[in-house]
Write a protein that holds these residues in place. Structure first.
Motif, mmCIF file in Angstrom:
data_model
loop_
_atom_site.group_PDB
_atom_site.id
_atom_site.type_symbol
_atom_site.label_atom_id
_atom_site.label_comp_id
_atom_site.label_asym_id
_atom_site.label_seq_id
_atom_site.Cartn_x
_atom_site.Cartn_y
_atom_site.Cartn_z
ATOM 1 N N VAL A 1 0.929 -3.610 5.774
ATOM 2 C CA VAL A 1 0.167 -2.672 6.626
ATOM 3 C C VAL A 1 -1.191 -3.254 7.008
ATOM 4 O O VAL A 1 -1.816 -2.816 7.972
ATOM 5 C CB VAL A 1 -0.036 -1.291 5.951
ATOM 6 C CG1 VAL A 1 1.296 -0.573 5.757
ATOM 7 C CG2 VAL A 1 -0.784 -1.408 4.634
ATOM 8 N N GLU A 2 -1.647 -4.266 6.266
ATOM 9 C CA GLU A 2 -2.953 -4.875 6.550
ATOM 10 C C GLU A 2 -2.883 -5.868 7.717
ATOM 11 O O GLU A 2 -3.879 -6.080 8.413
ATOM 12 C CB GLU A 2 -3.476 -5.622 5.308
ATOM 13 C CG GLU A 2 -3.598 -4.766 4.055
ATOM 14 C CD GLU A 2 -2.290 -4.617 3.282
ATOM 15 O OE1 GLU A 2 -1.277 -5.254 3.669
ATOM 16 O OE2 GLU A 2 -2.263 -3.838 2.312
ATOM 17 N N LEU B 1 0.001 13.604 -0.306
ATOM 18 C CA LEU B 1 -0.677 12.924 0.798
ATOM 19 C C LEU B 1 -1.258 13.873 1.837
ATOM 20 O O LEU B 1 -1.682 13.447 2.921
ATOM 21 C CB LEU B 1 0.261 11.894 1.433
ATOM 22 C CG LEU B 1 0.526 10.716 0.461
ATOM 23 C CD1 LEU B 1 1.753 9.939 0.854
ATOM 24 C CD2 LEU B 1 -0.688 9.791 0.395
ATOM 25 N N PHE C 1 -2.057 -7.483 16.274
ATOM 26 C CA PHE C 1 -2.214 -6.284 15.435
ATOM 27 C C PHE C 1 -3.680 -6.030 15.092
ATOM 28 O O PHE C 1 -4.370 -6.937 14.626
ATOM 29 C CB PHE C 1 -1.403 -6.460 14.148
ATOM 30 C CG PHE C 1 -1.383 -5.261 13.239
ATOM 31 C CD1 PHE C 1 -0.610 -4.154 13.537
ATOM 32 C CD2 PHE C 1 -2.141 -5.246 12.068
ATOM 33 C CE1 PHE C 1 -0.571 -3.050 12.690
ATOM 34 C CE2 PHE C 1 -2.108 -4.143 11.216
ATOM 35 C CZ PHE C 1 -1.324 -3.056 11.527
ATOM 36 N N GLY D 1 -5.100 -2.778 10.819
ATOM 37 C CA GLY D 1 -5.028 -3.033 9.388
ATOM 38 C C GLY D 1 -5.952 -2.172 8.542
ATOM 39 O O GLY D 1 -5.866 -2.183 7.312
ATOM 40 N N HIS D 2 -6.798 -1.412 9.196
ATOM 41 C CA HIS D 2 -7.786 -0.599 8.483
ATOM 42 C C HIS D 2 -7.308 0.830 8.224
ATOM 43 O O HIS D 2 -7.989 1.611 7.576
ATOM 44 C CB HIS D 2 -9.051 -0.521 9.335
ATOM 45 C CG HIS D 2 -8.774 0.127 10.662
ATOM 46 N ND1 HIS D 2 -8.130 -0.548 11.695
ATOM 47 C CD2 HIS D 2 -8.979 1.385 11.111
ATOM 48 C CE1 HIS D 2 -7.987 0.272 12.734
ATOM 49 N NE2 HIS D 2 -8.482 1.446 12.401
ATOM 50 N N LEU E 1 -3.969 5.390 3.982
ATOM 51 C CA LEU E 1 -2.629 5.817 3.556
ATOM 52 C C LEU E 1 -2.295 7.246 4.009
ATOM 53 O O LEU E 1 -1.229 7.468 4.598
ATOM 54 C CB LEU E 1 -2.530 5.667 2.025
ATOM 55 C CG LEU E 1 -1.325 6.259 1.291
ATOM 56 C CD1 LEU E 1 -0.008 5.717 1.828
ATOM 57 C CD2 LEU E 1 -1.430 5.968 -0.204
ATOM 58 N N GLY F 1 0.795 -1.228 0.000
ATOM 59 C CA GLY F 1 0.000 0.000 0.000
ATOM 60 C C GLY F 1 0.823 1.270 0.000
ATOM 61 O O GLY F 1 0.338 2.336 0.404
ATOM 62 N N CYS F 2 2.066 1.183 -0.458
ATOM 63 C CA CYS F 2 2.942 2.367 -0.432
ATOM 64 C C CYS F 2 2.468 3.424 -1.424
ATOM 65 O O CYS F 2 2.105 3.115 -2.563
ATOM 66 C CB CYS F 2 4.381 1.975 -0.753
ATOM 67 S SG CYS F 2 5.566 3.332 -0.541
ATOM 68 N N GLY F 3 2.514 4.674 -1.016
ATOM 69 C CA GLY F 3 2.155 5.781 -1.899
ATOM 70 C C GLY F 3 3.024 5.839 -3.147
ATOM 71 O O GLY F 3 2.577 6.302 -4.207
ATOM 72 N N MET F 4 4.265 5.338 -3.054
ATOM 73 C CA MET F 4 5.185 5.406 -4.187
ATOM 74 C C MET F 4 4.787 4.459 -5.319
ATOM 75 O O MET F 4 5.358 4.509 -6.400
ATOM 76 C CB MET F 4 6.616 5.107 -3.734
ATOM 77 C CG MET F 4 7.090 5.982 -2.600
ATOM 78 S SD MET F 4 6.954 7.753 -2.945
ATOM 79 C CE MET F 4 8.390 7.986 -3.996
#
Lengths: 170, 170
Positions: free
Chosen positions: A161-162, B79, B19, B22-23, B26, A91-94
């Motif tokens: 990240v999930e 962002l 964890f 996860g929601h 970005l 999920g990286c912005g890049m």
């Protein structure tokens, strides 16, 4: 004072009250560095198990090794680290833009001079289209760099990240 | 697998087990970014009160705004962050050398080609002789930069590695 500045002051008062680590030395005790993304969803200390004083932590947009080279060489040559843990993430912005998109947004929002200033500073904003491949390429860049000796151990990882999991890529 | 890589795997297994985040989206929820040093003695989340998902965290050798400009502009223009908290710290390695010292060490340890590669990549390694002054200069650099709009709130701070306190400079 902004709400964010107030939050820094309040957090600092609380943190320093019970602070007991004022004796730590400048060079990282475990002689390694972690390079990861600036993404708000990553807490390197918790997610990667870094104790205070043990490792340098370098963070930039995309966990770019090219962008981080100055810091990496200072870490190794001046402060004795001998291992690099490079972690990009899902999920990286890049993954979401190309250079021309970003320069176009800057020009639209801030004007041609701003876009030109950024272009001079960073002609390549270092986005990447594929996550695992980007990890491999950044590790390869470091292995090829003459400023990073062959004795340095380098591994490449992906943080999800999930799920909060970190898995090895290379 | 190195001991450090084993530590990453063990920490990740433990962290991901409990964890629950996860929601998270970005873009940083609190729309700010923290720029600080890679120093091993700084835990930004704890020391500056950053909750997971709230802020970008950029870290490099010396908390250099010049070095971080690419990441800062991506944070703001792509962002949506609107505030910068810049934190340098006492006992910083960047207070302890000059450019020529560092290039000399790289040349001695790794050879002339390595020093030349580093010089091409980073002709200025961005050390600074005075801490508070360096905070002021970096904030001034960001305020002057056309790629950072005037609407962005910028503050400059010093973290004391001896006490765990963060105090405002500018």
């Amino acid at each position: 004072m902004s709400a964010i500045q107030q939050n820094v002051e309040a957090a600092s008062a609380k943190y320093s009250e019970s602070f007991t680590k004022g004796h730590l030395a400048l060079p990282p005790a475990k002689k390694y560095l972690v390079l990861t993304c600036m993404d708000a969803r990553i807490d390197p200390a918790q997610a990667f198990g870094i104790e205070l004083g043990d490792a340098h932590v370098i963070r930039n947009a995309g966990a770019s090794a090219v962008d981080a080279l100055r810091s990496i060489v200072i870490s190794e040559q001046l402060l004795g680290t001998t291992e690099i843990v490079l972690v990009k993430h899902t999920g990286c912005g890049m993954l979401t833009f190309k250079n021309e998109d970003a320069f176009g947004i800057v020009e639209k929002n801030l004007g041609a001079e701003a876009a030109e200033e950024l272009r001079k500073h960073s002609p390549d904003l270092l986005p990447f289209p594929e996550l695992e491949k980007a990890v491999e390429e950044d590790v390869a860049f470091l292995k090829k760099s003459k400023a990073v000796p062959e004795s340095v151990t380098i591994s490449g990882w992906v943080y999800e990240v999930e799920t909060g999991k970190t898995r090895r890529v290379v």
